[in-house]
Design a protein around this motif. Structure first.
Motif, PDB file in Angstrom:
ATOM      1  N   UNK A  60      49.792 -21.836  54.294  1.00 50.54           N
ATOM      2  CA  UNK A  60      49.908 -20.469  54.787  1.00 50.54           C
ATOM      3  C   UNK A  60      48.671 -19.647  54.420  1.00 50.54           C
ATOM      4  N   UNK A  61      48.241 -18.750  55.293  1.00 49.69           N
ATOM      5  CA  UNK A  61      47.075 -17.918  54.972  1.00 49.69           C
ATOM      6  C   UNK A  61      47.438 -16.864  53.926  1.00 49.69           C
ATOM      7  N   UNK A 102      41.567 -23.215  51.926  1.00 55.25           N
ATOM      8  CA  UNK A 102      42.551 -23.200  50.860  1.00 55.25           C
ATOM      9  C   UNK A 102      43.224 -21.839  50.802  1.00 55.25           C
ATOM     10  N   UNK A 103      44.491 -21.844  50.551  1.00 53.36           N
ATOM     11  CA  UNK A 103      45.251 -20.626  50.281  1.00 53.36           C
ATOM     12  C   UNK A 103      46.435 -21.033  49.425  1.00 53.36           C
ATOM     13  N   UNK A 104      47.169 -20.064  48.934  1.00 51.51           N
ATOM     14  CA  UNK A 104      48.354 -20.387  48.145  1.00 51.51           C
ATOM     15  C   UNK A 104      49.506 -19.556  48.644  1.00 51.51           C
ATOM     16  N   UNK A 105      50.626 -20.110  48.995  1.00 50.62           N
ATOM     17  CA  UNK A 105      50.877 -21.552  49.028  1.00 50.62           C
ATOM     18  C   UNK A 105      50.300 -22.165  50.302  1.00 50.62           C
ATOM     19  N   UNK A 106      49.714 -23.357  50.167  1.00 49.28           N
ATOM     20  CA  UNK A 106      49.176 -24.016  51.362  1.00 49.28           C
ATOM     21  C   UNK A 106      50.308 -24.413  52.288  1.00 49.28           C
ATOM     22  N   UNK A 118      39.070 -13.508  55.618  1.00 52.98           N
ATOM     23  CA  UNK A 118      39.772 -13.296  54.348  1.00 52.98           C
ATOM     24  C   UNK A 118      41.124 -14.012  54.291  1.00 52.98           C
ATOM     25  N   UNK A 119      41.505 -14.690  55.345  1.00 56.04           N
ATOM     26  CA  UNK A 119      42.812 -15.352  55.395  1.00 56.04           C
ATOM     27  C   UNK A 119      42.841 -16.666  54.617  1.00 56.04           C
ATOM     28  N   UNK A 120      41.698 -17.337  54.517  1.00 59.41           N
ATOM     29  CA  UNK A 120      41.582 -18.590  53.782  1.00 59.41           C
ATOM     30  C   UNK A 120      40.311 -18.560  52.961  1.00 59.41           C
ATOM     31  N   UNK A 121      40.295 -19.281  51.883  1.00 63.92           N
ATOM     32  CA  UNK A 121      39.076 -19.495  51.121  1.00 63.92           C
ATOM     33  C   UNK A 121      38.571 -20.890  51.485  1.00 63.92           C
ATOM     34  N   UNK A 122      37.273 -21.092  51.412  1.00 65.14           N
ATOM     35  CA  UNK A 122      36.686 -22.392  51.696  1.00 65.14           C
ATOM     36  C   UNK A 122      36.265 -23.012  50.371  1.00 65.14           C
ATOM     37  N   UNK A 123      36.890 -24.108  50.014  1.00 59.45           N
ATOM     38  CA  UNK A 123      36.581 -24.792  48.762  1.00 59.45           C
ATOM     39  C   UNK A 123      35.112 -25.192  48.761  1.00 59.45           C
TER      40      UNK A 123
END
Length: 101
Positions: free
Chosen positions: A48-49, A42-46, A16-21
């Protein structure tokens, strides 16, 4: 070969720390065929998780023997032992962190 200790470790919530485009599947599968991981985290802000709970559990160390020239079967044997310990660690703690099944 060197007799290291391998310590089984599992991080609950890491997915759950990053999404995979998603998308560009042909290109990504082609990269995979060349041995390159074709993930686009992908995460926001990149970079960072996402601010999600991450719980790490650590098992008991598995002492590997010192084998000067290990055979493939010896490597597979010890890899299998490590995987058994890792799965046991996961199964022992999954209920604590809300994993079903």
């Amino acid at each position: 070969r060197h007799g290291y200790c391998l310590t089984p470790t599992f991080a609950f919530g890491e997915n759950r720390c990053f999404m995979n485009v998603q998308g560009a599947w042909r290109f990504r599968l082609w990269l995979n065929s060349l041995g390159f991981p074709a993930i686009l985290p992908w995460s926001f802000p990149p970079p960072l998780p996402y601010d999600k709970s991450l719980n790490v559990v650590v098992g008991k160390p598995l002492q590997l023997p010192t084998i000067r020239k290990p055979t493939d079967s010896q490597v597979e044997e010890w890899h299998g032992k490590y995987m058994v310990e890792l799965e046991a660690l996961y199964n022992r703690h999954k209920g604590t962190f809300g994993v079903k099944g």
